[in-house]
Design a protein around this motif. Structure first.
Motif, mmCIF file in Angstrom:
data_model
loop_
_atom_site.group_PDB
_atom_site.id
_atom_site.type_symbol
_atom_site.label_atom_id
_atom_site.label_comp_id
_atom_site.label_asym_id
_atom_site.label_seq_id
_atom_site.Cartn_x
_atom_site.Cartn_y
_atom_site.Cartn_z
ATOM 1 N N ASN A 6 -1.567 -42.692 -12.870
ATOM 2 C CA ASN A 6 -2.700 -42.293 -12.051
ATOM 3 C C ASN A 6 -3.142 -40.880 -12.384
ATOM 4 O OD1 ASN A 6 -2.813 -44.689 -10.578
ATOM 5 N ND2 ASN A 6 -1.158 -44.007 -9.247
ATOM 6 N N VAL A 7 -2.600 -40.331 -13.472
ATOM 7 C CA VAL A 7 -2.888 -38.947 -13.828
ATOM 8 C C VAL A 7 -4.281 -38.848 -14.442
ATOM 9 C CG1 VAL A 7 -2.153 -36.988 -15.208
ATOM 10 C CG2 VAL A 7 -0.458 -38.479 -14.195
ATOM 11 N N VAL A 8 -5.066 -37.898 -13.924
ATOM 12 C CA VAL A 8 -6.410 -37.630 -14.431
ATOM 13 C C VAL A 8 -6.464 -36.159 -14.804
ATOM 14 C CG1 VAL A 8 -8.852 -37.644 -13.845
ATOM 15 C CG2 VAL A 8 -7.370 -39.386 -12.919
ATOM 16 N N SER A 9 -7.191 -35.849 -15.887
ATOM 17 C CA SER A 9 -7.238 -34.451 -16.321
ATOM 18 C C SER A 9 -8.668 -33.953 -16.449
ATOM 19 C CB SER A 9 -6.522 -34.296 -17.666
ATOM 20 O OG SER A 9 -7.263 -34.952 -18.673
ATOM 21 N N ALA A 10 -8.790 -32.634 -16.400
ATOM 22 C CA ALA A 10 -10.055 -31.949 -16.666
ATOM 23 C C ALA A 10 -9.696 -30.636 -17.340
ATOM 24 C CB ALA A 10 -10.829 -31.697 -15.380
ATOM 25 N N SER A 11 -10.542 -30.212 -18.270
ATOM 26 C CA SER A 11 -10.252 -28.963 -18.969
ATOM 27 C C SER A 11 -11.520 -28.151 -19.133
ATOM 28 C CB SER A 11 -9.617 -29.240 -20.334
ATOM 29 O OG SER A 11 -10.533 -29.921 -21.150
ATOM 30 N N LEU A 12 -11.325 -26.872 -19.308
ATOM 31 C CA LEU A 12 -12.429 -25.947 -19.500
ATOM 32 C C LEU A 12 -11.985 -24.925 -20.532
ATOM 33 C CD1 LEU A 12 -15.239 -25.166 -18.487
ATOM 34 C CD2 LEU A 12 -14.153 -23.789 -16.750
ATOM 35 N N ASN A 13 -12.749 -24.817 -21.620
ATOM 36 C CA ASN A 13 -12.383 -23.929 -22.717
ATOM 37 C C ASN A 13 -13.367 -22.769 -22.829
ATOM 38 O OD1 ASN A 13 -10.234 -25.570 -23.450
ATOM 39 N ND2 ASN A 13 -11.516 -26.814 -24.780
ATOM 40 N N GLY A 14 -12.848 -21.624 -23.240
ATOM 41 C CA GLY A 14 -13.698 -20.478 -23.517
ATOM 42 C C GLY A 14 -14.237 -19.764 -22.300
ATOM 43 N N VAL A 15 -13.508 -19.763 -21.210
ATOM 44 C CA VAL A 15 -13.936 -19.044 -20.009
ATOM 45 C C VAL A 15 -13.803 -17.549 -20.282
ATOM 46 C CG1 VAL A 15 -13.497 -18.644 -17.565
ATOM 47 C CG2 VAL A 15 -13.131 -20.896 -18.533
ATOM 48 N N ARG A 16 -14.867 -16.786 -20.084
ATOM 49 C CA ARG A 16 -14.861 -15.361 -20.404
ATOM 50 C C ARG A 16 -14.183 -14.548 -19.307
ATOM 51 N NH1 ARG A 16 -14.334 -12.082 -22.645
ATOM 52 N NH2 ARG A 16 -15.955 -10.604 -22.180
ATOM 53 N N ASN A 17 -12.921 -14.823 -19.130
ATOM 54 C CA ASN A 17 -12.089 -14.077 -18.201
ATOM 55 C C ASN A 17 -10.683 -14.083 -18.774
ATOM 56 O OD1 ASN A 17 -11.991 -12.567 -15.861
ATOM 57 N ND2 ASN A 17 -12.878 -14.184 -14.625
ATOM 58 N N SER A 18 -9.927 -13.028 -18.599
ATOM 59 C CA SER A 18 -8.613 -12.948 -19.220
ATOM 60 C C SER A 18 -7.644 -13.939 -18.556
ATOM 61 C CB SER A 18 -8.055 -11.537 -19.117
ATOM 62 O OG SER A 18 -7.707 -11.243 -17.795
ATOM 63 N N PRO A 19 -6.720 -14.487 -19.346
ATOM 64 C CA PRO A 19 -5.762 -15.449 -18.799
ATOM 65 C C PRO A 19 -4.889 -14.857 -17.700
ATOM 66 C CG PRO A 19 -5.663 -15.433 -21.182
ATOM 67 C CD PRO A 19 -6.580 -14.339 -20.778
ATOM 68 N N ARG A 20 -4.616 -13.570 -17.784
ATOM 69 C CA ARG A 20 -3.777 -12.931 -16.774
ATOM 70 C C ARG A 20 -4.422 -12.989 -15.392
ATOM 71 N NH1 ARG A 20 -1.400 -6.827 -17.475
ATOM 72 N NH2 ARG A 20 -0.162 -6.804 -15.584
ATOM 73 N N LYS A 21 -5.745 -12.767 -15.335
ATOM 74 C CA LYS A 21 -6.463 -12.837 -14.063
ATOM 75 C C LYS A 21 -6.586 -14.281 -13.584
ATOM 76 C CE LYS A 21 -9.187 -8.762 -15.118
ATOM 77 N NZ LYS A 21 -10.520 -8.266 -15.458
ATOM 78 N N MET A 22 -6.746 -15.208 -14.525
ATOM 79 C CA MET A 22 -6.893 -16.617 -14.161
ATOM 80 C C MET A 22 -5.584 -17.186 -13.597
ATOM 81 S SD MET A 22 -10.025 -17.321 -14.934
ATOM 82 C CE MET A 22 -10.407 -18.958 -15.404
ATOM 83 N N ARG A 23 -4.466 -16.724 -14.142
ATOM 84 C CA ARG A 23 -3.169 -17.248 -13.684
ATOM 85 C C ARG A 23 -2.842 -16.856 -12.249
ATOM 86 N NH1 ARG A 23 -1.205 -15.551 -19.083
ATOM 87 N NH2 ARG A 23 -1.446 -17.402 -20.372
ATOM 88 N N LEU A 24 -3.405 -15.751 -11.764
ATOM 89 C CA LEU A 24 -3.174 -15.359 -10.371
ATOM 90 C C LEU A 24 -3.688 -16.437 -9.424
ATOM 91 C CD1 LEU A 24 -4.206 -11.600 -10.495
ATOM 92 C CD2 LEU A 24 -1.909 -12.524 -10.237
ATOM 93 N N ILE A 25 -4.870 -16.982 -9.709
ATOM 94 C CA ILE A 25 -5.435 -18.028 -8.858
ATOM 95 C C ILE A 25 -4.779 -19.373 -9.163
ATOM 96 C CG2 ILE A 25 -7.566 -19.246 -8.263
ATOM 97 C CD1 ILE A 25 -7.459 -16.429 -7.184
ATOM 98 N N ALA A 26 -4.425 -19.615 -10.422
ATOM 99 C CA ALA A 26 -3.771 -20.876 -10.794
ATOM 100 C C ALA A 26 -2.439 -21.023 -10.059
ATOM 101 C CB ALA A 26 -3.560 -20.941 -12.296
ATOM 102 N N ASP A 27 -1.688 -19.932 -9.936
ATOM 103 C CA ASP A 27 -0.412 -19.978 -9.219
ATOM 104 C C ASP A 27 -0.618 -20.245 -7.736
ATOM 105 O OD1 ASP A 27 0.889 -19.479 -11.574
ATOM 106 O OD2 ASP A 27 1.074 -17.315 -11.222
#
Length: 124
Positions: A6-27
């Motif tokens: 039942n696993v479904v995925s979505a991806s987004l590439n090339g977001v102009r924001n640093s991964p360090r800042k994105m991981r704060l919200i991902a966590d």
């Protein structure tokens, strides 16, 4: 043997924001129910990053509806959760900044790649 997924995925590439800042919200939204995650993102103080994740989660719900041929409504709430969320580094744009005495310092403009997996909770 055929294994039902039942696993479904979505991806987004090339977001102009640093991964360090994105991981704060991902966590913040990892392993949460989908509706809870959307509510958390709506009230987050990191507006730009949370807007990107919110759009990605809505795309993920749309992918789930297409795959399962049923709509995500009030009866179905509470059984979908974010199984996995990965934020990796994408391309880095390199720029030069002029500094005194004819030198130049390198500026790195980082980007991110995001992958989110949605799964159905096991009924206990």
């Amino acid at each position: 043997m055929k294994q039902e997924t039942n696993v479904v995925s979505a991806s987004l590439n090339g977001v102009r924001n640093s991964p360090r800042k994105m991981r704060l919200i991902a966590d913040l939204i990892r392993n949460k129910e989908i509706q809870t995650a959307i509510d958390l993102l709506s009230h987050s103080r990191k507006r730009k990053v949370s807007f990107i994740f919110k759009k990605l989660l809505l795309s993920l719900l749309s992918n789930w509806e297409k795959k399962n041929n049923q709509s995500y409504d009030s009866e179905n709430k509470g059984f979908l959760y974010i199984k996995e969320i990965k934020v990796d580094q994408g391309k880095t744009l390199k720029r030069l900044r002029p500094v005194p005495q004819g030198r130049g310092h390198r500026i790195r403009k980082r980007s991110s790649n995001i992958v989110v997996l949605l799964d159905k909770k096991k009924e206990t």
